[in-house]
Every structure is written in structure tokens, then in C-alpha cells.
Design an enzyme around this catalytic site. Structure first.
Site, PDB file in Angstrom:
ATOM      1  N   ASP A 108       0.848  -1.188   0.000  1.00  0.00           N
ATOM      2  CA  ASP A 108       0.000   0.000   0.000  1.00  0.00           C
ATOM      3  C   ASP A 108       0.884   1.239   0.000  1.00  0.00           C
ATOM      4  OD1 ASP A 108      -1.805   2.040   0.455  1.00  0.00           O
ATOM      5  OD2 ASP A 108      -2.423   1.339   2.441  1.00  0.00           O
ATOM      6  N   TYR A 235     -15.512  15.519 -15.036  1.00  0.00           N
ATOM      7  CA  TYR A 235     -14.090  15.296 -14.782  1.00  0.00           C
ATOM      8  C   TYR A 235     -13.412  16.561 -14.262  1.00  0.00           C
ATOM      9  CZ  TYR A 235      -9.674  12.923 -14.796  1.00  0.00           C
ATOM     10  OH  TYR A 235      -8.504  12.353 -14.370  1.00  0.00           O
TER      11      TYR A 235
END
Length: 392
Positions: A108, A235
């Protein structure tokens, strides 16, 4: 193995298809006439998919990089491993063939432990870093310091947005459906910035600086996107755009901090491509299919754009816009291209979608993300799915 799933999401990945995809990407990279005088060290965060994968392959083959790539992938179990797992195995084989000292970590990137362990590896093996490419697309992020988990949303800001989306029936037939997306709340917008903004990128640079691992002339880049006016409401004018604006302001702040090592931070405005993250954004699949319909084979691949990115990163004077951003999207946003796409967007109907948009290409690209529909693969042959992650 056959592709199973719903919509754009497939539940399994085909190992051989993923290997072949990486081979095809490698074949796009021109081999230099002679090796570099010194192998630069690169840290690629998000190396298992999208532009991060393409940049890793281009860097290994063309620019002779050593270093570390980070991705977060799931091993095989009840189902196959994720596609990024197999792509990493294939990319590691390229690195070994080329004699590169390049390690891959399944971790991660947001976690402090990942930063510490990665920097330990970089310090021990290389002593410093020349380049950091940050290409992370994640739905959520847990801040290791506060414990807060941020969840990103794909929504407009201020008002609902109605658009048209490209979908596929079970038999592969292209469909166009109108969708309306409710606006994000302030909390949702802030959480999206928390996931996709520049905070984690900045923490990586801070960690490298505190360990004295930034080499003179160090350069870092995070990938961003502007896109067409046709998609701006969802967006650039939406929650993702707010996160990208934060990423861009982070680049300016980082450049000031990197002056001590004669370094610079950039955002790279790349052009459109097909990724798993993109397929979840309403309106974007139809737009990209129309864009491909206009451009045909002139549509640049991820590798082609990543080669351009490396060219700019290694240039003495990178070609940047007035905001200091590397622009790799001029091919997409040119006036003739956008005018042609807009005309098709206005004209499209469920009956004309396959004539105006390259829907077959888009569907094949989506399936290739999972290793299916890749040229040169015999899908009737049984395959092993439980493959080990590359050794460091």
C-alpha cells in the site's frame, strides 16, 4: 479460462494474456544504440497498471533505469490473481533480461510502513533516487497518521450532470444510455481530494528528503488529466478535477522545496487512455470511443506517451505550459480533433454508435486490461494462475 464479470469489470485475469500485453508494450520501445553512462535510479509508485506500468517498461528498455516499483495487487486464491500481479511478473522478467537492478513491492503506497521499507531498500541498494513517478489511481486512502479513511467519488460539483454513457450487452453489443449524476457534497469533494490529491505524493518526497536520498537534479512527476469540454462537468469540473488541481498546486510547492537539490516537480497532463478507473466515470467511455473513431491508429498508446514523458523528464529544459505542467495531451485537445469528436457526440444515437465510435476497439481494450482479447494468445490452452510475486 473465459472472461466472466459484469459490465467493464471482469472477475479473473488471464496470465498469458497479461504477459503478452507486456511483451507488446515492450515491442513499442526503441532500444537505445548504447547503454546510458550511468543507470539512473527511479521509484515508480503505481507500476503495475496504466501509465505507471508503461513508464516502467519505457524506463527499463529505453533509459536503463534501476530502482523500485510499487503496486498493490491480489494473489491467486479462489479466483486468479489480479491482472497487475501478472503484469508485474512479466515486467520483472524484462528487467532481469536487461540486467536491471529493479525490485517490485506489493504494498500500500499510502502506508508509512511502505515508505519506510521502500526507502530502506533504496538507501541500501542505490544510495539515492533520480526520478519519482507517481501514478496512483485508488478508490480510497487511509491516512496512516490520523487513521481517517477517505473514499473518492466520481461526481460533478454544484449541480446534477446528465450525460451519455457507453455500455455493452452480454453479447458485446454496444449501447448508449443516458445517466444523471447527483452533485457531490462538500465532504465528498474533500474526501476525493484526500484520496487523489497531492498529499501522499508530497509525503513521499518529504520522506526521501529526510533520509537524504534526493540526488542532485532530482525530478518527480505526478500524472494528471484535463480532457475535453464534453467531459469537463464530470471530470475537470468535478470531484476528480478538484483533486487534480490539488495535485498541480502540490507540484508547485514541491518545486520550491526541491530547489535545495536543484530539483523540480511536475504534473504531466497525459492524453486519454483506457484504464479500469476510466471505465467507471460516466461519459468517459463514450468520449474515448469517439476520440478513437476520429483518430483511428493515430491514437497514441500508453507507451508512446510514456516515452514522451521520459523525454521531458530527462530534458535539460522540459516543454511545459504557463502553469509549469508537462503537456502530452495536445494531440487530444487540438481544435480539429475536438471539433470532430463534438460533432459525433451531438449526432450519436443508439443506432449510429458503432459507426461514429470505435466501440469494438474500446471493448477489446477493456478486456485486454485483464489479459483477454490480446492478439497472439491461444485461450483454449489451460494456464497456471498461482504465480509467485517477483523476488526483491
Amino acid at each position: 479460462m473465459k472472461p466472466t464479470g459484469r459490465g467493464y469489470l471482469l472477475l479473473d485475469a488471464h496470465p498469458v494474456g497479461c504477459f503478452r500485453s507486456v511483451e507488446l508494450m515492450r515491442a513499442e520501445v526503441p532500444v537505445p544504440e548504447k547503454p546510458p553512462a550511468r543507470r539512473p535510479t527511479a521509484l515508480v509508485i503505481g507500476s503495475s497498471s496504466g501509465y505507471g506500468l508503461a513508464s516502467t517498461i519505457a524506463g527499463l528498455v529505453r533509459y536503463g533505469i534501476d530502482g523500485v516499483g510499487i503496486g498493490l495487487e491480489r494473489p491467486a486464491g479462489h479466483r486468479s490473481a489480479t491482472a497487475g500481479w501478472y503484469r508485474t511478473v512479466a515486467t520483472d522478467a524484462i528487467a532481469r533480461e536487461l540486467g536491471a537492478d529493479f525490485s517490485f513491492r506489493n504494498a500500500d503506497a499510502f502506508a508509512d510502513t511502505t515508505k519506510t521499507e521502500t526507502l530502506d531498500l533504496l538507501a541500501e541498494r542505490f544510495g539515492g533516487v533520480d526520478y519519482l513517478i507517481y501514478s496512483v489511481a485508488a478508490p480510497r486512502r487511509t491516512d496512516p497518521r490520523s487513521g481517517t479513511t477517505y473514499q473518492s467519488v466520481l461526481k460533478p460539483l454544484g449541480a446534477p450532470h446528465t450525460t451519455r454513457n457507453l455500455e455493452f450487452a452480454d453479447d458485446g453489443a454496444a449501447q448508449v444510455r443516458e445517466v444523471t449524476v447527483a452533485p457531490a457534497t462538500e465532504a465528498e469533494a474533500a474526501a476525493t481530494v484526500g484520496v487523489m490529491g497531492g498529499e501522499d505524493w508530497s509525503r513521499w518526497i518529504t520522506a526521501l528528503a529526510e533520509r537524504g536520498l534526493l540526488r542532485s537534479g532530482f525530478r518527480t512527476v505526478a500524472l494528471t488529466y484535463i480532457g475535453s469540454p464534453l467531459t469537463s462537468a464530470i471530470y475537470r469540473g468535478g470531484t476528480i478535477g478538484a483533486a487534480k488541481a490539488h495535485l498541480e498546486s502540490t507540484a508547485r510547492a514541491l518545486t520550491e522545496r526541491l530547489a535545495a537539490v536543484d530539483g523540480r516537480a511536475f504534473t504531466s497532463v497525459n492524453g486519454a487512455l483506457v484504464t479500469q478507473a476510466l471505465t467507471a466515470i460516466p461519459g468517459i467511455p463514450l468520449y474515448v470511443s469517439l476520440l478513437r473513431g476520429v483518430l483511428g491508429d493515430r491514437f497514441p498508446s500508453p507507451v508512446a506517451q510514456s516515452l514522451d514523458l521520459w523525454h521531458q523528464l530527462t530534458a535539460r529544459r522540459p516543454d511545459v505550459d504557463d502553469s509549469g505542467r508537462i503537456r502530452l495531451d495536445r494531440w487530444e485537445l487540438s481544435e480539429p480533433v475536438q471539433a470532430a469528436v463534438a460533432e459525433r457526440w451531438r449526432s450519436i444515437t443508439p443506432e449510429t454508435v458503432t459507426a461514429l465510435a470505435d466501440t469494438a476497439w474500446f471493448r477489446a481494450q477493456c478486456r485486454a486490461l485483464y489479459g483477454f482479447d490480446v492478439p497472439g494468445v491461444d485461450y483454449t490452452v489451460p494456464v497456471a494462475t498461482d504465480l509467485p510475486w517477483p523476488e526483491s
